[in-house]
Design a protein around this motif. Structure first.
Motif, PDB file in Angstrom:
ATOM      1  N   THR A 188      -1.549  -8.778  -8.757  1.00  0.00           N
ATOM      2  CA  THR A 188      -1.086  -8.776 -10.131  1.00  0.00           C
ATOM      3  C   THR A 188      -1.906  -7.787 -10.944  1.00  0.00           C
ATOM      4  OG1 THR A 188      -0.508 -11.099  -9.902  1.00  0.00           O
ATOM      5  CG2 THR A 188      -0.624 -10.238 -12.131  1.00  0.00           C
ATOM      6  N   TYR A 189      -1.209  -6.967 -11.667  1.00  0.00           N
ATOM      7  CA  TYR A 189      -1.824  -5.938 -12.500  1.00  0.00           C
ATOM      8  C   TYR A 189      -2.674  -4.957 -11.690  1.00  0.00           C
ATOM      9  CZ  TYR A 189      -0.378  -9.420 -15.829  1.00  0.00           C
ATOM     10  OH  TYR A 189       0.362 -10.346 -16.515  1.00  0.00           O
ATOM     11  N   ARG A 190      -2.447  -4.861 -10.387  1.00  0.00           N
ATOM     12  CA  ARG A 190      -3.093  -3.877  -9.504  1.00  0.00           C
ATOM     13  C   ARG A 190      -4.618  -3.972  -9.534  1.00  0.00           C
ATOM     14  NH1 ARG A 190       1.708  -4.330  -8.732  1.00  0.00           N
ATOM     15  NH2 ARG A 190       3.132  -2.621  -8.485  1.00  0.00           N
ATOM     16  N   LYS A 191      -5.145  -5.200  -9.540  1.00  0.00           N
ATOM     17  CA  LYS A 191      -6.592  -5.399  -9.556  1.00  0.00           C
ATOM     18  C   LYS A 191      -7.207  -5.310  -8.163  1.00  0.00           C
ATOM     19  CE  LYS A 191      -6.286  -9.313 -11.629  1.00  0.00           C
ATOM     20  NZ  LYS A 191      -6.532 -10.604 -12.253  1.00  0.00           N
ATOM     21  N   GLY A 192      -6.397  -5.283  -7.120  1.00  0.00           N
ATOM     22  CA  GLY A 192      -6.915  -5.263  -5.767  1.00  0.00           C
ATOM     23  C   GLY A 192      -6.644  -3.945  -5.076  1.00  0.00           C
ATOM     24  N   ASN A 193      -7.350  -3.746  -3.983  1.00  0.00           N
ATOM     25  CA  ASN A 193      -7.183  -2.547  -3.172  1.00  0.00           C
ATOM     26  C   ASN A 193      -7.111  -2.972  -1.715  1.00  0.00           C
ATOM     27  OD1 ASN A 193      -8.833  -1.804  -5.682  1.00  0.00           O
ATOM     28  ND2 ASN A 193      -8.166   0.174  -4.939  1.00  0.00           N
ATOM     29  N   ALA A 194      -6.017  -2.647  -1.054  1.00  0.00           N
ATOM     30  CA  ALA A 194      -5.848  -2.971   0.363  1.00  0.00           C
ATOM     31  C   ALA A 194      -5.554  -1.703   1.136  1.00  0.00           C
ATOM     32  CB  ALA A 194      -4.713  -3.971   0.553  1.00  0.00           C
ATOM     33  N   ARG A 195      -5.904  -1.744   2.407  1.00  0.00           N
ATOM     34  CA  ARG A 195      -5.641  -0.617   3.296  1.00  0.00           C
ATOM     35  C   ARG A 195      -4.867  -1.164   4.497  1.00  0.00           C
ATOM     36  NH1 ARG A 195      -7.857   4.203   2.970  1.00  0.00           N
ATOM     37  NH2 ARG A 195      -9.614   3.531   1.702  1.00  0.00           N
ATOM     38  N   PRO A 196      -3.525  -1.346   4.330  1.00  0.00           N
ATOM     39  CA  PRO A 196      -2.735  -1.870   5.440  1.00  0.00           C
ATOM     40  C   PRO A 196      -2.829  -0.953   6.662  1.00  0.00           C
ATOM     41  CG  PRO A 196      -1.416  -1.733   3.427  1.00  0.00           C
ATOM     42  CD  PRO A 196      -2.707  -1.047   3.160  1.00  0.00           C
ATOM     43  N   ASP A 197      -2.639  -1.538   7.832  1.00  0.00           N
ATOM     44  CA  ASP A 197      -2.621  -0.738   9.054  1.00  0.00           C
ATOM     45  C   ASP A 197      -1.453   0.242   9.031  1.00  0.00           C
ATOM     46  OD1 ASP A 197      -4.903  -1.937  10.215  1.00  0.00           O
ATOM     47  OD2 ASP A 197      -3.690  -3.656  10.829  1.00  0.00           O
ATOM     48  N   GLU A 249     -11.986  -2.992   1.434  1.00  0.00           N
ATOM     49  CA  GLU A 249     -10.843  -3.497   0.684  1.00  0.00           C
ATOM     50  C   GLU A 249     -11.373  -4.445  -0.382  1.00  0.00           C
ATOM     51  OE1 GLU A 249      -7.145  -3.798   3.680  1.00  0.00           O
ATOM     52  OE2 GLU A 249      -8.739  -5.235   4.110  1.00  0.00           O
ATOM     53  N   PHE A 250     -10.584  -4.658  -1.434  1.00  0.00           N
ATOM     54  CA  PHE A 250     -10.980  -5.527  -2.539  1.00  0.00           C
ATOM     55  C   PHE A 250      -9.772  -6.375  -2.892  1.00  0.00           C
ATOM     56  CE2 PHE A 250     -12.157  -6.077  -7.146  1.00  0.00           C
ATOM     57  CZ  PHE A 250     -13.323  -6.790  -6.918  1.00  0.00           C
ATOM     58  N   ILE A 251      -9.706  -7.593  -2.326  1.00  0.00           N
ATOM     59  CA  ILE A 251      -8.537  -8.457  -2.494  1.00  0.00           C
ATOM     60  C   ILE A 251      -9.003  -9.810  -2.998  1.00  0.00           C
ATOM     61  CG2 ILE A 251      -6.586  -9.568  -1.331  1.00  0.00           C
ATOM     62  CD1 ILE A 251      -6.690  -7.262   0.696  1.00  0.00           C
ATOM     63  N   ASP A 252      -8.277 -10.338  -3.952  1.00  0.00           N
ATOM     64  CA  ASP A 252      -8.573 -11.648  -4.511  1.00  0.00           C
ATOM     65  C   ASP A 252      -9.999 -11.703  -5.063  1.00  0.00           C
ATOM     66  OD1 ASP A 252      -7.837 -14.217  -5.248  1.00  0.00           O
ATOM     67  OD2 ASP A 252      -8.441 -15.099  -3.337  1.00  0.00           O
ATOM     68  N   GLY A 253     -10.453 -10.564  -5.615  1.00  0.00           N
ATOM     69  CA  GLY A 253     -11.784 -10.503  -6.196  1.00  0.00           C
ATOM     70  C   GLY A 253     -12.908 -10.480  -5.182  1.00  0.00           C
ATOM     71  N   LYS A 254     -12.563 -10.285  -3.894  1.00  0.00           N
ATOM     72  CA  LYS A 254     -13.571 -10.288  -2.834  1.00  0.00           C
ATOM     73  C   LYS A 254     -13.599  -8.951  -2.119  1.00  0.00           C
ATOM     74  CE  LYS A 254     -12.335 -14.974  -1.953  1.00  0.00           C
ATOM     75  NZ  LYS A 254     -11.406 -15.611  -1.088  1.00  0.00           N
TER      76      LYS A 254
END
Length: 197
Positions: free
Chosen positions: A80-89, A34-39
């Motif tokens: 914001t602006y879809r810069k992150g990638n998450a994989r919710p359960d 995952e890539f959230i909050d630039g991490k």
């Protein structure tokens, strides 16, 4: 230094992250990035109780509205602006919402995301309790449901204002809680006591 630690020190753009995530899956099928909050972060591999919670919740969502599906591990573009990638359960959306989309889909149409905490305390505390609620609220997802096995609580986040969820209702396992509209489900959390390990 692990691959995740090494790459988190490097600034990634969307395309670079997506390629890294594909390469990681090819190398290790159980690794999900995952890539959230630039991490850059890795999702913990779910255990049997985790899977059972998602199965239980899927049945409840289907009973409440057969036109919706709780998609497990659906990759979403968030923040914001879809810069992150998450994989919710779990991602609750109308059936067919993600047809034709790739591994990382738009969150348009999503009515709820679900996270079930893992046994990785460091990841759970920062990711599930801090970073993901903010990312999901920024994205405008109406409801974020956190099933926190460590604390024995369910947290229902709602009313996103584009920065955070304005309402958070916390109940211990065993109590009922309302998943507000557009979800509209009264959730009896008693069964979660059996899967809190």
């Amino acid at each position: 230094m692990s691959l995740v630690e090494e790459r988190s020190a490097v600034v990634l753009d969307q395309d670079e992250f997506e390629q890294l995530a594909r390469d990681a899956i090819r190398t290790n099928e159980s690794l999900r990035l995952e890539f959230i909050d630039g991490k850059l972060g890795a999702k913990a591999v779910p255990d049997g109780d985790h899977d059972t919670i998602i199965e239980w919740l899927t049945r409840l969502c289907m009973q409440a509205d057969p036109g919706r599906w709780l998609y497990p591990e659906r990759g979403l573009r968030v923040e914001t602006y879809r810069k992150g990638n998450a994989r919710p359960d779990g991602t609750l959306a109308p059936s067919g919402t993600f047809a034709g989309q790739g591994e990382w889909a738009s969150a348009d149409g999503v009515v709820m995301v679900v996270e079930v905490t893992s046994n990785d305390r460091d990841t759970t505390n920062q990711r599930d309790r801090v970073e993901k609620p903010r990312a999901y609220a920024e994205t405008g997802i109406p409801v974020y449901l956190l099933i926190d096995r460590e604390t024995g609580e369910v947290k229902v986040h709602s009313q996103p204002d584009g920065v955070r969820y304005e309402q958070v209702v916390t109940v211990p396992f065993g109590k009922s809680v309302t998943l507000p509209d557009p979800v509209g489900i009264e959730l009896d959390t008693a069964p979660l006591k059996d899967w809190a390990s």
